[in-house]
Write an enzyme that holds these catalytic residues in place. Structure first.
Site, short mmCIF file in Angstrom:
data_model
loop_
_atom_site.label_atom_id
_atom_site.label_comp_id
_atom_site.label_asym_id
_atom_site.label_seq_id
_atom_site.Cartn_x
_atom_site.Cartn_y
_atom_site.Cartn_z
N HIS A 41 11.20 -29.32 -9.70
CA HIS A 41 10.15 -28.59 -10.15
C HIS A 41 9.98 -28.12 -11.78
O HIS A 41 9.33 -28.18 -12.34
CB HIS A 41 10.12 -27.28 -9.38
CG HIS A 41 9.80 -27.37 -7.58
ND1 HIS A 41 10.74 -27.26 -6.93
CD2 HIS A 41 8.75 -28.04 -7.00
CE1 HIS A 41 10.44 -27.40 -5.80
NE2 HIS A 41 8.98 -27.95 -5.72
N LYS A 153 8.79 -38.29 -6.74
CA LYS A 153 9.49 -38.42 -5.52
C LYS A 153 8.44 -38.84 -4.43
O LYS A 153 8.50 -39.25 -3.34
CB LYS A 153 10.42 -37.08 -5.35
CG LYS A 153 11.16 -37.30 -3.91
CD LYS A 153 11.91 -35.96 -3.66
CE LYS A 153 11.19 -34.81 -3.17
NZ LYS A 153 10.66 -34.85 -1.77
N LEU A 188 16.32 -34.71 -5.42
CA LEU A 188 16.34 -33.21 -5.39
C LEU A 188 14.94 -32.94 -4.31
O LEU A 188 14.08 -33.39 -4.63
CB LEU A 188 16.11 -32.33 -6.57
CG LEU A 188 17.39 -32.22 -7.36
CD1 LEU A 188 16.99 -31.43 -8.70
CD2 LEU A 188 18.41 -32.06 -6.79
#
Length: 284
Positions: A41, A153, A188
């Site tokens: 993020h 992602k 992640l």
């Protein structure tokens, strides 16, 4: 440089802050999140800062995109921690509405994108992309940013958002941010926290396997053959495979035989945790 971050919780207050920036001639980028902030993020906030004068990060765990047996109530929530991390990363404003602000009584509208959502994650998560499209449409209209940043992602999600923004003529540029990975290759994700120590050891095999598919495709191996070999590998390592797919990077249409450019996408379950990942196949 870290900045002090303010938090607003209503559309009115968000628009008031953005309007003041506009009056000062500043551009605005939006980074939508569901919290549980991690380095992935924060990389999107960094990218947003390079593209605009001001950065708004939203934090809203969207109930519409969770299925009845998914982890909405268990999804990690720690607003104070998230706000501190976002402040350190350079976000100017945190927009953290509650469910009543986003979906007030009588709310009955949804945004639905066909074609791109019919398989891959859409096959195993019915209505998920309707929930994503609806909440992102609302966030874009509430904030009215110049740019909005989403991670690669969630590659299918990124293409869905680009499609409805184009179809609905929403005046914002959608920008994809590169996947951030652990040193061992694991992408992640907030859901990585659900992995047991033993599962965390196995999890990087997902990335290793789809990288092998991409490498095989670049060397001329057929898409179907490479995908089946990857499925067998993952299942032998203890993953429950939703899909391993070789798709057109713009339309997500299935590709067969040798390919010239593609995206390898995969979704698996490891214990109770669902993991997704994708890698590009460069043009030969």
């Amino acid at each position: 440089m870290a900045r002090s971050i303010d938090t607003v919780r209503t559309v009115h207050d968000l628009r008031t802050r953005v309007a003041a920036w506009r009056e000062a001639g500043e551009t605005v980028a939006l980074v939508p999140t569901m919290g549980a902030i991690h380095a992935g993020h924060l990389s999107l906030v960094t990218l947003a800062n390079s593209l605009a004068d001001r950065v708004v990060t939203s934090l809203f765990v969207n109930p519409l995109q969770f299925g009845p047996r998914e982890d909405f109530h268990a999804y990690p929530r720690d607003e104070a921690r998230d706000a501190a991390a976002l402040s350190d990363a350079g976000s100017d404003l945190l927009y953290a509405p509650d469910a009543g602000e986003m979906y007030p009584p009588g709310f009955s509208t949804k945004v639905s994108v066909s074609d791109l959502t019919e398989d891959l994650c859409g096959a195993s998560r019915p209505n998920h992309f309707d929930g994503v499209a609806t909440v992102v449409t609302k966030l874009l209209l509430q904030c009215a940013p110049d740019k909005a940043i989403f991670g690669e992602k969630d590659y299918q999600q990124l293409l869905v958002i680009k499609r409805f923004v184009r179809d609905l003529n929403i005046p914002v540029e959608i920008v994809g941010g590169a996947i951030v990975r652990e040193a061992d290759g694991l992408a992640l994700s907030s859901r990585n926290a659900y992995l047991s120590p033993a599962e965390r050891t196995i999890a990087p095999v997902l990335h290793q396997t789809i990288c092998q598919v991409a490498d095989d495709l670049a060397k001329g191996r057929g898409a179907d053959d490479a995908s089946e070999a990857a499925r067998f590998k993952l299942e032998s390592e203890g993953f429950r495979v939703d899909y391993v797919a070789v798709r057109d990077p713009e339309t997500l249409k299935p590709l067969h035989g040798p390919v010239t450019a593609a995206r390898v996408l995969a979704a698996v379950h490891l214990g109770k945790t669902r993991l997704i990942d994708n890698v590009p196949v460069p043009a030969r």
